[in-house]
Scaffold this motif. Sequence first.
Motif, short mmCIF file in Angstrom:
data_model
loop_
_atom_site.label_atom_id
_atom_site.label_comp_id
_atom_site.label_asym_id
_atom_site.label_seq_id
_atom_site.Cartn_x
_atom_site.Cartn_y
_atom_site.Cartn_z
N ALA A 152 21.01 58.20 30.81
CA ALA A 152 22.45 58.34 30.52
C ALA A 152 23.17 57.00 30.63
N THR A 153 22.76 56.19 31.58
CA THR A 153 23.40 54.88 31.77
C THR A 153 22.77 53.83 30.84
N ALA A 154 21.44 53.84 30.77
CA ALA A 154 20.74 52.82 29.98
C ALA A 154 21.07 52.92 28.49
N ALA A 159 19.58 48.96 36.94
CA ALA A 159 20.37 47.80 36.50
C ALA A 159 21.84 48.13 36.27
N GLY A 160 22.15 49.39 35.99
CA GLY A 160 23.55 49.75 35.73
C GLY A 160 24.13 48.87 34.62
N TYR A 161 25.35 48.38 34.84
CA TYR A 161 26.01 47.54 33.83
C TYR A 161 25.96 46.07 34.22
N GLU A 192 19.27 45.84 43.26
CA GLU A 192 20.59 45.56 43.83
C GLU A 192 21.41 46.85 43.91
N GLY A 193 21.86 47.20 45.09
CA GLY A 193 22.70 48.39 45.24
C GLY A 193 22.01 49.67 44.81
N LEU A 194 20.70 49.73 44.97
CA LEU A 194 19.93 50.89 44.49
C LEU A 194 19.30 51.68 45.63
N ASN A 202 28.33 56.63 37.96
CA ASN A 202 29.68 56.30 38.39
C ASN A 202 29.68 55.05 39.29
N THR A 203 28.63 54.93 40.10
CA THR A 203 28.60 53.77 41.00
C THR A 203 28.37 52.47 40.20
N ALA A 204 27.57 52.56 39.13
CA ALA A 204 27.36 51.37 38.29
C ALA A 204 28.69 50.96 37.65
#
Length: 284
Positions: free
Chosen positions: A131-133, A106-108, A182-184, A8-10
């Motif tokens: 789930a994100t990748a 890496a998220g999006y 980043e942001g991790l 959700n944060t990505a």
Amino acid sequence: MRKDKPSNTAYKVAMNIITLGAKPGMEKVLPPGIVEATEQLLLASGVAGATSIRWSRSRRMVSVYEAFDWMMPGQFEAFAHRKAFCERQVRDGIGAGATQVLVLGAGYDTMGWRLAPEFAGVNFFEIDRPATALLKTKGIKAMGQRDNLHLIPEDLGMRKLVDVLKANQSWDQTAQIVIAAEGLLMYLPPEAVRDLFFQCAAIAGTGSRIAFTYIGTGADGRPDAGRWTGLVLWILKVTGEPWLWSIRPEELDRFLEETGWTNAPELAGSTGRKGVEFFGVARR
Ligand SMILES: C[S@@+](CC[C@H](N)C(=O)[O-])C[C@H]1O[C@@H](n2cnc3c(N)ncnc32)[C@H](O)[C@@H]1O
């Protein structure tokens, strides 16, 4: 952060980038092409629909973000600076001889997809939870695969980074690299952050660098989100994405030394705090 669900944060960071694209003046900060590529990725992966994207890129949405900026002052615009910072580090690192770029959590983020054609001799790797990748992989396929972009679906809490990369045939264990986190780090437990820096040091040849963002520790020992820290930490906790790690900037030198790195603020350009996050760079 639910491990079995796309992050959700990505998603929030990506939507934030799209809205920043509608804020006058941000085009001077945001890396070129990032807003368009992020829109494309979210649509192609099915992470967001056309209506949400349209709404996100409206001036009205800019006002909504600005109206909530009191909670974490400066954080809305800070995402643009964060993206620019990481991309600057990657470009500088490649300029200094790096041939591999590794983006953790890496998220999006679209940096790898955007830079891969420009730096055909560099291999870009991204790791995120499956789930994100996997959603991102679907999106990237639709946008146009890059031969030198490798998306790796792995939970770094379940498998060691060193092992994940060893198993990847495209990974060169001797290369000079740039790592971006980043942001991790704030979402990982303290022992996992320490271990991650150790492991990053183990895979990074001489001349490599790691660029990261982090939350500072406040006088009360908690992650410092400014005046409304209590409220922010509570919201993050109840939404299932608590901040678990922070560090005082003056303790960074020692932390990096202990984990195999040398703090390199001189490489960072304009560091310091943007919004609630600090930017850091270290080298091997
Ligand atoms: C706040 S998002 C940031 C995404 C991206 N770096 C950006 O700034 O656009 C954090 C990302 O870290 C990923 N992440 C968190 N813990 C992870 C883990 N143990 N292994 C792999 N990825 C993880 C999440 O799935 C999420 O995509």
